[in-house]
Design a protein around this motif. Structure first.
Motif, PDB file in Angstrom:
ATOM      1  N   LEU A 217       1.448   5.528  24.296  1.00 21.52           N
ATOM      2  CA  LEU A 217       0.830   4.258  24.675  1.00 21.52           C
ATOM      3  C   LEU A 217       0.812   4.172  26.193  1.00 21.52           C
ATOM      4  O   LEU A 217       1.754   3.675  26.816  1.00 21.52           O
ATOM      5  N   ASN A 218      -0.231   4.681  26.776  1.00 19.65           N
ATOM      6  CA  ASN A 218      -0.343   4.757  28.228  1.00 19.65           C
ATOM      7  C   ASN A 218      -0.244   3.362  28.855  1.00 19.65           C
ATOM      8  O   ASN A 218      -0.849   2.411  28.381  1.00 19.65           O
ATOM      9  N   GLY A 219       0.536   3.253  29.917  1.00 22.39           N
ATOM     10  CA  GLY A 219       0.667   1.994  30.639  1.00 22.39           C
ATOM     11  C   GLY A 219       1.794   1.105  30.154  1.00 22.39           C
ATOM     12  O   GLY A 219       1.989   0.001  30.687  1.00 22.39           O
ATOM     13  N   THR A 220       2.555   1.548  29.146  1.00 21.77           N
ATOM     14  CA  THR A 220       3.662   0.739  28.638  1.00 21.77           C
ATOM     15  C   THR A 220       4.715   0.540  29.738  1.00 21.77           C
ATOM     16  O   THR A 220       5.089   1.478  30.430  1.00 21.77           O
ATOM     17  N   ARG A 221       5.169  -0.695  29.875  1.00 23.41           N
ATOM     18  CA  ARG A 221       6.163  -1.060  30.885  1.00 23.41           C
ATOM     19  C   ARG A 221       7.513  -1.235  30.216  1.00 23.41           C
ATOM     20  O   ARG A 221       7.608  -1.831  29.137  1.00 23.41           O
ATOM     21  N   PHE A 222       8.581  -0.713  30.837  1.00 23.00           N
ATOM     22  CA  PHE A 222       9.919  -0.762  30.246  1.00 23.00           C
ATOM     23  C   PHE A 222      10.864  -1.564  31.133  1.00 23.00           C
ATOM     24  O   PHE A 222      10.945  -1.343  32.346  1.00 23.00           O
ATOM     25  N   LEU A 223      11.603  -2.499  30.495  1.00 22.45           N
ATOM     26  CA  LEU A 223      12.589  -3.328  31.185  1.00 22.45           C
ATOM     27  C   LEU A 223      13.959  -3.023  30.594  1.00 22.45           C
ATOM     28  O   LEU A 223      14.176  -3.191  29.390  1.00 22.45           O
ATOM     29  N   LEU A 224      14.881  -2.563  31.413  1.00 20.97           N
ATOM     30  CA  LEU A 224      16.240  -2.279  30.962  1.00 20.97           C
ATOM     31  C   LEU A 224      17.130  -3.454  31.357  1.00 20.97           C
ATOM     32  O   LEU A 224      17.348  -3.710  32.545  1.00 20.97           O
ATOM     33  N   VAL A 225      17.642  -4.173  30.362  1.00 17.57           N
ATOM     34  CA  VAL A 225      18.442  -5.376  30.611  1.00 17.57           C
ATOM     35  C   VAL A 225      19.911  -4.979  30.780  1.00 17.57           C
ATOM     36  O   VAL A 225      20.531  -4.445  29.859  1.00 17.57           O
ATOM     37  N   GLN A 226      20.449  -5.252  31.948  1.00 19.88           N
ATOM     38  CA  GLN A 226      21.829  -4.885  32.260  1.00 19.88           C
ATOM     39  C   GLN A 226      22.795  -5.963  31.783  1.00 19.88           C
ATOM     40  O   GLN A 226      22.539  -7.156  31.920  1.00 19.88           O
ATOM     41  N   LEU A 234      26.602   2.350  36.257  1.00 21.87           N
ATOM     42  CA  LEU A 234      26.572   2.932  34.918  1.00 21.87           C
ATOM     43  C   LEU A 234      25.134   3.176  34.475  1.00 21.87           C
ATOM     44  O   LEU A 234      24.833   4.177  33.818  1.00 21.87           O
ATOM     45  N   TYR A 235      24.238   2.279  34.841  1.00 21.70           N
ATOM     46  CA  TYR A 235      22.832   2.382  34.471  1.00 21.70           C
ATOM     47  C   TYR A 235      22.071   3.326  35.406  1.00 21.70           C
ATOM     48  O   TYR A 235      21.272   4.153  34.947  1.00 21.70           O
ATOM     49  N   THR A 236      22.314   3.204  36.706  1.00 16.03           N
ATOM     50  CA  THR A 236      21.548   3.995  37.668  1.00 16.03           C
ATOM     51  C   THR A 236      21.822   5.490  37.518  1.00 16.03           C
ATOM     52  O   THR A 236      20.925   6.311  37.741  1.00 16.03           O
ATOM     53  N   ARG A 237      23.045   5.864  37.127  1.00  2.00           N
ATOM     54  CA  ARG A 237      23.364   7.282  36.919  1.00  2.00           C
ATOM     55  C   ARG A 237      22.495   7.888  35.832  1.00  2.00           C
ATOM     56  O   ARG A 237      22.004   9.014  35.957  1.00  2.00           O
ATOM     57  N   VAL A 238      22.313   7.129  34.745  1.00  6.74           N
ATOM     58  CA  VAL A 238      21.498   7.622  33.626  1.00  6.74           C
ATOM     59  C   VAL A 238      20.020   7.594  33.991  1.00  6.74           C
ATOM     60  O   VAL A 238      19.261   8.506  33.657  1.00  6.74           O
ATOM     61  N   LEU A 239      19.599   6.544  34.690  1.00  4.84           N
ATOM     62  CA  LEU A 239      18.187   6.402  35.040  1.00  4.84           C
ATOM     63  C   LEU A 239      17.707   7.495  35.990  1.00  4.84           C
ATOM     64  O   LEU A 239      16.526   7.856  35.984  1.00  4.84           O
ATOM     65  N   LYS A 240      18.613   8.037  36.810  1.00  6.35           N
ATOM     66  CA  LYS A 240      18.236   9.108  37.735  1.00  6.35           C
ATOM     67  C   LYS A 240      17.737  10.344  36.994  1.00  6.35           C
ATOM     68  O   LYS A 240      16.930  11.114  37.510  1.00  6.35           O
ATOM     69  N   LYS A 241      18.239  10.542  35.782  1.00  2.00           N
ATOM     70  CA  LYS A 241      17.859  11.710  34.988  1.00  2.00           C
ATOM     71  C   LYS A 241      16.635  11.431  34.113  1.00  2.00           C
ATOM     72  O   LYS A 241      16.196  12.314  33.373  1.00  2.00           O
TER      73      LYS A 241
END
Length: 291
Positions: A217-226, A234-241
């Motif tokens: 689904l091209n253009g899908t936007r993702f929001l990660l709720v901390q 904890l989140y940024t370490r995983v998001l870097k990969k």
């Protein structure tokens, strides 16, 4: 001056404990001194003698075993603090795995106990109702049928309503949804839990799902709720990969849920928040083989 000691754990208990403190300060006729164990929200609400319990909650037997030294230390610190403060009443909020053990000791010390947001004995671990009957002078329940269930077991119970209903931002009237399905692009919120073990197990899986969705689904936007009880790192370490662009939301989580077309969510309080906001969800949890 009456003294109240409130004990909560994990993010949801901290939220409800803070709401309870705000309500008590607003409604109390007498001056009331409130001591607390919970998280940042309870501390900000004005709990004295504060001990942070919300940041090391564990899920599953293996994680719980690793946390035993911390829990023992917290247990001893809470009992010591209660003996020093000598409160008129102790209120325990949810978190039965820890709080029911704590209740036994507090009961033996002679302090009256109230349980706010009782264990869901109607869903699992029904034997816990015997401990509630033995240790607590009253139970404040959040679902109407729980009052009847507890009273049938001769436990004084009062239905007080669910505290999430008192949060204005959770009103669907503030976030009206479109009835007509969108053709895209879509917004997907990711909510992998409020505990470190949950995020560690689930976030990589959620991001893998986000990768599949972004390709299909091209253009899908993702929001990660901390979660407010977990560190940003904890989140940024995983998001870097992660090759898929994801926006990390550390504030206004209810707006993120309400603005999403669907939420991928870990089972817990967040599922009720999604339901109250009218946002469709897929509940996904995973643990290791032993758990």
């Amino acid at each position: 001056m009456p003294k109240l000691y409130i004990i909560a754990g994990e993010a949801s208990g901290d939220l409800h404990g803070a709401s309870l403190i705000h309500w008590l300060k607003k409604e109390s006729v007498d001056e009331l001194t409130i001591y607390g164990v919970g998280g940042d929200r309870m501390k900000a609400a004005g709990a004295l003698e504060f001990l942070d319990l919300a940041h090391f909650h564990a899920t599953g037997i293996t994680a719980a075993i690793r946390q035993i030294p911390k829990y023992r230390k917290a247990f001893a610190a809470i009992i010591s603090s209660i003996q020093k403060v000598h409160p008129d009443l102790v209120v325990l909020i949810d978190n039965p795995g820890f709080n029911l053990h704590l209740a036994k000791k507090i009961h033996l010390l002679g302090f009256p106990l109230v349980y706010y947001i009782t264990p869901q004995v109607w869903a699992w671990a029904p034997k816990r109702i015997k401990k509630i009957k033995k240790y607590f002078v009253k139970s404040l329940v959040v679902f109407d049928f729980e009052e009847r269930l507890f009273r049938e077991s001769n436990i004084p119970a009062i239905w007080v309503g669910h505290p999430l209903r008192d949060i204005p931002a959770l009103s669907p009237l503030k976030h009206p949804r479109h009835e007509t399905p969108k053709a895209g692009p879509y917004t997907v919120a990711l909510m992998p839990g409020s505990r470190k073990t949950e995020v560690s197990h689930l976030l990589p899986l959620y991001l893998e799902a986000a990768g599949i969705l972004s390709r299909k689904l091209n253009g899908t936007r993702f929001l990660l709720v901390q979660s407010p009880t977990l560190p940003h790192s904890l989140y940024t370490r995983v998001l870097k990969k992660n090759p898929v662009p994801v926006s990390l939301i550390d504030k206004n989580s209810y707006e993120a849920i309400a603005s999403s077309d669907i939420v991928l969510v870990c089972s817990g309080t967040a599922t009720l928040e999604c339901a109250m906001l009218g946002t469709p969800m897929i509940i996904l949890n995973r643990s290791n083989l032993l758990n």
